[in-house]
Design an enzyme around this catalytic site. Structure first.
Site, PDB file in Angstrom:
ATOM      1  N   ASP A 103       0.915  -1.064  -0.047  1.00 51.14           N
ATOM      2  CA  ASP A 103       0.062   0.063  -0.087  1.00 51.14           C
ATOM      3  C   ASP A 103       0.880   1.302  -0.038  1.00 51.14           C
ATOM      4  O   ASP A 103       2.089   1.150   0.433  1.00 51.14           O
ATOM      5  CB  ASP A 103      -0.866  -0.017   1.191  1.00 51.14           C
ATOM      6  CG  ASP A 103      -2.009  -1.219   1.458  1.00 51.14           C
ATOM      7  OD1 ASP A 103      -2.083  -1.689   0.327  1.00 51.14           O
ATOM      8  OD2 ASP A 103      -2.363  -1.375   2.448  1.00 51.14           O
TER       9      ASP A 103
HETATM   10  N1  URA Z   1      -1.148  -6.029   3.903  1.00 47.33           N
HETATM   11  C1  URA Z   1      -1.557  -4.615   3.896  1.00 47.33           C
HETATM   12  O1  URA Z   1      -2.982  -4.191   4.507  1.00 47.33           O
HETATM   13  N2  URA Z   1      -1.030  -3.610   3.393  1.00 47.33           N
HETATM   14  C2  URA Z   1       0.198  -3.714   2.794  1.00 47.33           C
HETATM   15  O2  URA Z   1       0.704  -2.926   1.974  1.00 47.33           O
HETATM   16  C3  URA Z   1       0.435  -5.157   2.500  1.00 47.33           C
HETATM   17  C4  URA Z   1      -0.227  -5.996   3.086  1.00 47.33           C
END
Ligand code: URA
Length: 229
Positions: A103
């Site tokens: 993310d």
């Molecule tokens: N899980 C999440 O919620 N975000 C990420 O960036 C990676 C795994």
């Protein structure tokens, strides 16, 4: 491989621009001046010089990036900064993709490669490659081991799934490591949310047998030559 294709794949110009460069005597292979853009080379052994610069080549490129928060895990975006903005020459000349996105607000280990099979192996849950995250939450989570039990959460397409055999290692009441096999949309955040907590900081620290190099500062990357995932 044809010389013009080799150079245009590495973004030295279009085929016709490469032809022009060859006419202008800018291209050498193993110290021989080239006159034919169709000349066949073996990129893994031949040394190509373009306009005085030795061309860097590898069949497979694998980069380890310590991703900063604020960057999209995408190759291009019209508006926002992407992790590819952090990659410079010679690696930026390759057609790179991301093996398992993070993310925008997540930090840590991101593998970037031009090798499609490697990407597939990393992101397919069937390959059983664990991705390990350092997680900090907003309120006390005395028993984060509940994350290892059976419960359904939603993926990015609104389908429900059971996270497959996650592993939790508690650090303290607000921090723990969580290892998961899948890489579904917001998976760690949604798993934590299922137990009424919110993730305030998330950092990936391992993918399979590859650990984030602690000497890499945020935003820095290095090439992995000898690796096992
Ligand atoms: N899980 C999440 O919620 N975000 C990420 O960036 C990676 C795994």
């Amino acid at each position: 491989m044809r010389l013009d294709r080799f150079l245009s794949n590495l973004k030295y110009g279009s085929r016709s621009e490469i032809q022009k460069a060859i006419k202008r005597k800018l291209v050498y292979v193993n110290d021989d001046l080239m006159s034919d853009s169709r000349f066949k080379i073996d990129p893994s052994v031949d040394i190509v010089v373009f306009d005085g610069e030795k061309v860097f080549y590898r069949d497979t490129i694998l980069l380890m990036l310590n991703k900063p928060s604020g960057y999209l895990s995408a190759t291009k975006d019209g508006k926002e900064k992407t992790v590819m903005d952090l990659i410079r020459e010679p690696y930026s000349r390759f057609d790179l993709s991301i093996a398992g996105r993070l993310d925008k607000d997540t930090e840590g280990l991101l593998l970037i490669t031009n090798n499609g099979k490697l990407i597939h192996d990393i992101i397919t849950p069937a390959k059983n490659i664990y991705k390990k995250y350092f997680v900090r939450v907003d309120s006390d989570f005395l028993n984060p081991k509940v994350l290892e039990t059976d419960y359904e959460i939603m993926d990015g397409r609104s389908n429900y799934y059971y996270p497959s055999t996650p592993i939790v290692e508690k650090i303290n009441d607000r921090e723990f490591y969580l290892s998961i096999k899948e890489g579904k949309f917001h998976q760690v955040k949604r798993m934590v949310k299922h137990f009424d907590r919110s993730v305030t900081y998330l950092k990936r620290v391992e993918i399979g047998q590859v650990s984030l190099d602690k000497s890499l500062k945020i935003g820095e990357y290095k090439e992995l030559i000898d690796y096992k995932i």
